[in-house]
Enzyme design. Structure first.
Site, PDB file in Angstrom:
ATOM      1  N   GLU A   1       7.422  24.314   9.494  1.00  0.00           N
ATOM      2  CA  GLU A   1       6.768  23.349  10.142  1.00  0.00           C
ATOM      3  C   GLU A   1       7.756  22.511  10.944  1.00  0.00           C
ATOM      4  O   GLU A   1       7.608  22.126  12.020  1.00  0.00           O
ATOM      5  CB  GLU A   1       5.913  22.345   8.996  1.00  0.00           C
ATOM      6  CG  GLU A   1       4.602  23.086   8.912  1.00  0.00           C
ATOM      7  CD  GLU A   1       3.825  22.793   9.758  1.00  0.00           C
ATOM      8  OE1 GLU A   1       3.641  21.797  10.537  1.00  0.00           O
ATOM      9  OE2 GLU A   1       2.585  23.563   9.730  1.00  0.00           O
TER      10      GLU A   1
ATOM     11  N   CYS B   1      18.981  17.816   4.160  1.00  0.00           N
ATOM     12  CA  CYS B   1      17.845  18.806   4.380  1.00  0.00           C
ATOM     13  C   CYS B   1      18.645  20.205   4.076  1.00  0.00           C
ATOM     14  O   CYS B   1      19.794  20.672   4.670  1.00  0.00           O
ATOM     15  CB  CYS B   1      17.565  18.901   6.056  1.00  0.00           C
ATOM     16  SG  CYS B   1      16.124  20.199   6.271  1.00  0.00           S
TER      17      CYS B   1
ATOM     18  N   GLU C   1      17.715  27.825  14.894  1.00  0.00           N
ATOM     19  CA  GLU C   1      16.543  27.921  15.596  1.00  0.00           C
ATOM     20  C   GLU C   1      16.372  27.516  16.660  1.00  0.00           C
ATOM     21  O   GLU C   1      15.842  27.883  17.717  1.00  0.00           O
ATOM     22  CB  GLU C   1      15.327  28.006  14.593  1.00  0.00           C
ATOM     23  CG  GLU C   1      15.078  28.865  13.506  1.00  0.00           C
ATOM     24  CD  GLU C   1      13.836  28.619  12.675  1.00  0.00           C
ATOM     25  OE1 GLU C   1      12.725  28.349  13.497  1.00  0.00           O
ATOM     26  OE2 GLU C   1      13.860  28.485  11.369  1.00  0.00           O
TER      27      GLU C   1
ATOM     28  N   SER D   1      10.630  22.969  11.696  1.00  0.00           N
ATOM     29  CA  SER D   1      11.392  23.934  13.066  1.00  0.00           C
ATOM     30  C   SER D   1      10.542  23.969  14.384  1.00  0.00           C
ATOM     31  O   SER D   1      10.966  23.917  15.440  1.00  0.00           O
ATOM     32  CB  SER D   1      11.829  25.028  12.423  1.00  0.00           C
ATOM     33  OG  SER D   1      13.114  24.930  11.400  1.00  0.00           O
TER      34      SER D   1
END
Length: 430
Positions: free
Chosen positions: A265, A377, A386, A267
């Site tokens: 979500e 994170c 990404e 990313s």
């Protein structure tokens, strides 16, 4: 405020009126940058209300937010506050979402909510499986996946317009994380639907999807335990601490949910928000086209300027303390506001300006978009990989892409504490 049933009017912090701002206020939902920015300039700590109406302290300035994120006097699980034996305030959200009692442990017991000594144990076990080197080695695979979805985009066009969020950002992020974890390709659509239901915060959808997610994860663990491979789930099954402790099945299920749902979500919306930002700032897009080596710093700046996560998880004071001169009582809930911290003029020069050269190589991370401290994170390295691959491949495939319509017409979901698009309509060519 505190877990000991203090009322807002009993607290002497005096940062604002007893009622204070509510996270569901339209001004904070539709314009969190301006809304939380006004709170930041009003005071460093402002008393208000959480999503369910319970009292909370909003901490809004960069230095205070960063310090509180690493302050061991705060915990993420309210029952860990000494002397507090009352009901867990988070149960109010579980009631609101109508999550069955026997399944709440999977939402309330994740690494995101854990505190020492459990948190270091979980972090060590997961880090061994989720090593940075493993993530960096994924770059060629991420690029191949991006190439595939971008090549298919013209087939998704309607009247010359493609939805980049629906047909690129989401498929890329869910495919990458599911391949990493070891979820079969045939099940990707199912996981994407489940993720959407969880994020929607709609009880009727969550009641349907959440039990299916839990059942699926337990079955997948049993399958993998019988035939280990080289995926992340197998690594989690193998991982053990120096004293021989391993992840329990419940811990492993919550880890899968955290990595897959939170990972894909955030990313996807970093890619969506970032693409929209670049397309509405042609000077920055031109810089990136001219010098692709700016991509790592650009991803950091996009995470600061339009990151999808605007608040950290609630934290609770384990003792009486002060933040920026404001008294915080033991048990008080504190909401650390990342979006206002990332736009704090006390920390940044011209913070409202998008500047992809702001974050130089070799410098320490200069934003709190990925958090800070022990709860930094877990998937930050993967999100950066990404993002870099997605933006590079977008510019390679569609160098002349443009928003279909004015930037002000972007379709956003007014969700508390997050910044995400419902769609991102793009014209791939002039």
């Amino acid at each position: 405020m505190s877990l000991a049933s203090h009322s807002a009017s009993q607290n002497s912090g005096g940062a604002t009126c007893p009622a204070g701002p509510h996270m569901m206020d339209p001004a904070l939902l539709t314009d969190p940058f301006g809304g939380y920015g006004r709170l930041r300039e009003q005071a460093p700590v402002v008393h208000g209300r959480f999503v369910d109406g319970t009292p909370v302290w909003f901490v809004t300035r960069f230095d205070d937010v960063r310090e509180a994120l690493r302050d061991p006097r705060f915990v993420n699980t309210p029952s860990h506050v000494p002397g507090e034996g009352g009901a867990d305030p988070r149960e109010g959200m579980m009631e609101l979402l109508k999550v069955p009692e026997h399944l709440r442990v999977y939402l309330l017991g994740s690494i995101l909510d854990s505190d020492p000594p459990d948190h270091p144990r979980l972090r060590r076990l997961v880090t061994r499986a989720f090593a940075a080197r493993r993530i960096l080695d994924l770059r060629p695979s991420i690029e191949r996946i991006a190439d595939r979805f971008l090549a298919e985009l013209p087939q998704r066009e309607q009247d010359g317009v493609a939805d980049l969020l629906e047909h690129f950002a989401y498929p890329l992020s869910i495919t990458v994380i599911c391949e990493l974890v070891g979820i079969p390709t045939a099940d990707l659509d199912r996981w994407r639907e489940w993720g959407g239901d969880l994020v929607s915060m709609r009880p009727e959808q969550l009641q349907h999807s959440f039990p299916l997610m839990i059942e699926y994860c337990h079955a997948l663990i049993e399958q993998r335990r019988a035939a280990l491979t080289d995926d992340l789930l197998s690594a989690l099954i193998r991982a053990q601490d120096d004293d021989g402790s391993r992840l329990s099945d419940i811990e492993m299920v919550t880890m899968i949910l955290t990595l897959v749902l939170a990972g894909h979500e955030t990313s996807a919306h970093l890619i969506g928000n970032g693409t929209a930002a670049l397309l509405t700032h042609p000077d920055q897009l031109a810089l990136l086209r001219k010098d692709p080596s700016l991509l790592p710093g650009a991803v950091h700046e996009l995470m600061r300027w339009c990151g999808p996560v605007h608040v950290a998880r609630l934290r609770y004071a384990t003792e009486d303390l002060e933040i920026a001169g404001t008294p915080i009582a033991r048990g008080d809930a504190v909401q650390l506001v990342l979006v206002s911290a990332n736009f704090d003029p006390r920390h940044y020069t011209d913070p409202e300006r998008l500047d992809i050269t702001r974050h130089q190589d070799g410098q320490a991370e200069n934003h709190v978009g990925f958090g800070h401290g022990i709860h930094y994170c877990l998937g930050a390295t993967l999100a950066r990989q990404e993002g870099e691959a997605a933006f590079a491949k977008l510019l390679e495939h569609y160098p002349d892409m443009a928003l279909a319509g004015a930037g002000a017409e972007l379709d956003r979901a007014p969700l508390p504490g997050s910044w995400r698009l419902n769609s991102l309509r793009i014209r791939l060519r002039p």
